[in-house]
Design a protein around this motif. Structure first.
Motif, PDB file in Angstrom:
ATOM      1  N   PHE A 252       0.971  -1.191  -0.078  1.00 35.67           N
ATOM      2  CA  PHE A 252      -0.170  -0.112  -0.011  1.00 35.67           C
ATOM      3  C   PHE A 252       0.821   1.213  -0.262  1.00 35.67           C
ATOM      4  CE2 PHE A 252      -2.819  -3.148   1.949  1.00 35.67           C
ATOM      5  CZ  PHE A 252      -3.985  -2.935   0.957  1.00 35.67           C
ATOM      6  N   GLY A 253       0.721   2.323  -1.000  1.00 31.92           N
ATOM      7  CA  GLY A 253       1.247   3.367  -0.802  1.00 31.92           C
ATOM      8  C   GLY A 253       2.386   3.498  -1.973  1.00 31.92           C
ATOM      9  N   SER A 254       2.687   2.348  -2.544  1.00 28.73           N
ATOM     10  CA  SER A 254       3.701   2.130  -3.623  1.00 28.73           C
ATOM     11  C   SER A 254       3.204   3.072  -4.873  1.00 28.73           C
ATOM     12  CB  SER A 254       4.000   0.924  -4.060  1.00 28.73           C
ATOM     13  OG  SER A 254       3.039  -0.063  -4.497  1.00 28.73           O
ATOM     14  N   ILE A 255       2.088   3.446  -5.098  1.00 27.78           N
ATOM     15  CA  ILE A 255       1.259   3.936  -6.394  1.00 27.78           C
ATOM     16  C   ILE A 255       0.668   5.068  -5.758  1.00 27.78           C
ATOM     17  CG2 ILE A 255      -0.245   3.757  -8.437  1.00 27.78           C
ATOM     18  CD1 ILE A 255      -0.148   0.699  -8.337  1.00 27.78           C
ATOM     19  N   ALA A 256       1.129   6.156  -6.422  1.00 30.70           N
ATOM     20  CA  ALA A 256       0.297   7.707  -6.134  1.00 30.70           C
ATOM     21  C   ALA A 256      -1.010   7.836  -6.624  1.00 30.70           C
ATOM     22  CB  ALA A 256       0.983   8.818  -6.593  1.00 30.70           C
ATOM     23  N   TYR A 257      -2.033   8.297  -6.072  1.00 32.66           N
ATOM     24  CA  TYR A 257      -3.647   8.515  -6.443  1.00 32.66           C
ATOM     25  C   TYR A 257      -3.307   9.233  -7.451  1.00 32.66           C
ATOM     26  CZ  TYR A 257      -5.057   7.499  -1.716  1.00 32.66           C
ATOM     27  OH  TYR A 257      -5.148   6.647  -0.649  1.00 32.66           O
ATOM     28  N   THR A 258      -4.097   8.910  -8.688  1.00 31.06           N
ATOM     29  CA  THR A 258      -4.384   9.716  -9.735  1.00 31.06           C
ATOM     30  C   THR A 258      -4.779  11.215  -9.434  1.00 31.06           C
ATOM     31  OG1 THR A 258      -6.474   8.909 -10.305  1.00 31.06           O
ATOM     32  CG2 THR A 258      -4.351   7.530 -11.328  1.00 31.06           C
ATOM     33  N   ASP A 259      -4.682  11.898 -10.612  1.00 29.45           N
ATOM     34  CA  ASP A 259      -5.295  13.456 -10.414  1.00 29.45           C
ATOM     35  C   ASP A 259      -6.873  13.301 -10.439  1.00 29.45           C
ATOM     36  OD1 ASP A 259      -5.053  16.539 -10.418  1.00 29.45           O
ATOM     37  OD2 ASP A 259      -6.036  16.094 -12.559  1.00 29.45           O
ATOM     38  N   ARG A 260      -7.322  14.068  -9.467  1.00 29.03           N
ATOM     39  CA  ARG A 260      -8.867  13.912  -9.478  1.00 29.03           C
ATOM     40  C   ARG A 260      -9.602  12.645  -8.977  1.00 29.03           C
ATOM     41  NH1 ARG A 260      -9.707  17.551 -14.851  1.00 29.03           N
ATOM     42  NH2 ARG A 260      -8.281  19.405 -14.520  1.00 29.03           N
ATOM     43  N   GLU A 261      -8.697  11.998  -8.207  1.00 25.44           N
ATOM     44  CA  GLU A 261      -9.207  10.572  -7.921  1.00 25.44           C
ATOM     45  C   GLU A 261     -10.693  10.561  -7.243  1.00 25.44           C
ATOM     46  OE1 GLU A 261      -8.550   6.546  -7.564  1.00 25.44           O
ATOM     47  OE2 GLU A 261      -6.695   7.715  -7.950  1.00 25.44           O
ATOM     48  N   ILE A 262     -11.568   9.840  -7.483  1.00 26.41           N
ATOM     49  CA  ILE A 262     -12.691   9.744  -7.091  1.00 26.41           C
ATOM     50  C   ILE A 262     -12.618   8.759  -5.469  1.00 26.41           C
ATOM     51  CG2 ILE A 262     -15.317   8.629  -6.695  1.00 26.41           C
ATOM     52  CD1 ILE A 262     -14.821   8.832 -10.063  1.00 26.41           C
ATOM     53  N   MET A 263     -12.624   9.699  -4.342  1.00 22.28           N
ATOM     54  CA  MET A 263     -12.438   9.126  -3.123  1.00 22.28           C
ATOM     55  C   MET A 263     -13.450   8.277  -2.625  1.00 22.28           C
ATOM     56  SD  MET A 263      -9.266   9.644  -3.181  1.00 22.28           S
ATOM     57  CE  MET A 263      -8.981   8.896  -1.389  1.00 22.28           C
TER      58      MET A 263
END
Length: 295
Positions: A252-263
């Motif tokens: 977990f955390g090895s990939i960054a969230y994408t821009d404008r991610e739906i949370m």
């Protein structure tokens, strides 16, 4: 009813046409001549089939008499590096042609399969072209339904999963990784929350809408299909990991969230519940069914 279905060879469409046949409907499908029909091979002789890529996309309206409803499940995600033009043709131009034919030949009902990810005002960049095409067709459907007698029902699906889905989808890829005990699974922090809905429950929603179509409002209506409860990606992955007793390391955390991610996303199921629909398959039970097909 006489029902025309697009995307009948796909994950959702294949299960939908099987249910429609069991309900006694006459089912007409539009597919490509190159489509993989393995999902519907057992009922293919019971279906009326046309190949859209051979110029037969409008033939059902001329040859099959009055069609009572169209269910549009076909879509192009762009996952196979399709061009923007190809996505627009598949997700906007093609269904718009069907809408035009429906109005011309008196088909009263069009059920459109939409996605929760096309709803936000600011679309996530990594899915922006796909979601933009879905949004544009929804807007066309509303426009035409508001200015004609057409009944346009937008069926907005949350995160659908189930057996025999494509292995590049999130749920199946996580299950596959854990079952195979792959060394590691790279993930975001996993705080995004999704409403995971089993495919059989989605099919039952379509069946309920068809059964009650006469009492639904005229013009444009939207029904959200999900469980009504959101589960975080972290919780979901950890559940799969525990159920499979996997040795895969969850990074977990090895990939960054994408821009404008739906949370966060979950369905408001109250309108469907008012028609008598409820989801039946709990998340763990649905995952067991998917895992059984891998084994």
């Amino acid at each position: 009813m006489k029902i025309l279905v697009t995307g009948a060879t796909g994950f959702l469409g294949s299960q939908l046409v099987k249910a429609l046949r069991l309900d006694g409907h006459t089912v007409i499908i539009l597919k490509r001549s190159t489509s993989d029909c393995s999902r519907i091979q057992d009922i293919l002789p019971d279906l009326i089939t046309y190949d859209a890529d051979r110029g037969q996309w409008d033939a059902p309206f001329f040859e099959q008499g009055r069609i009572d409803a169209i269910i549009h499940t076909a879509t192009c995600y762009g996952r196979n590096n399709e061009s923007i033009t190809t996505m627009v043709d598949a997700n906007v131009t093609f269904p718009l042609k069907l809408l035009d034919m429906a109005m011309h030949f008196g088909t009263p009902v069009f059920l459109n399969t939409d996605t929760f990810s096309s709803a936000p005002i600011r679309l996530s960049k990594h899915l922006q072209p796909y979601n933009l095409t879905k949004r544009k067709f929804r807007e066309w459907g509303k426009c035409l339904a508001d200015t004609s007698s057409l009944q346009f029902i937008n069926v907005r699906l949350e995160h659908v999963y189930g057996p025999y889905d494509n292995t590049n989808k999130f749920v199946t890829s996580v299950i596959k990784s854990c079952l195979e005990n792959q060394p590691e699974l790279r993930l975001t922090e996993g705080n995004q929350a999704r409403d995971f809905i089993y495919v059989e429950d989605v099919v039952s929603a379509f069946r309920v809408l068809l059964a009650h179509v006469a009492r639904l409002p005229a013009g444009f209506t939207e029904y959200q299909v999900g469980t009504g409860t959101a589960t975080s990606i972290r919780e979901f992955v950890e559940l799969v990991h525990q159920m499979t007793q996997s040795s895969t390391v969850l990074k977990f955390g090895s990939i960054a969230y994408t821009d404008r991610e739906i949370m966060h996303s979950h369905a408001d199921t109250r309108p469907l519940q008012a028609l008598g629909w409820n989801h039946r398959v709990k998340l763990e039970d649905g995952l067991r069914k998917v895992m059984a097909t891998f084994k």
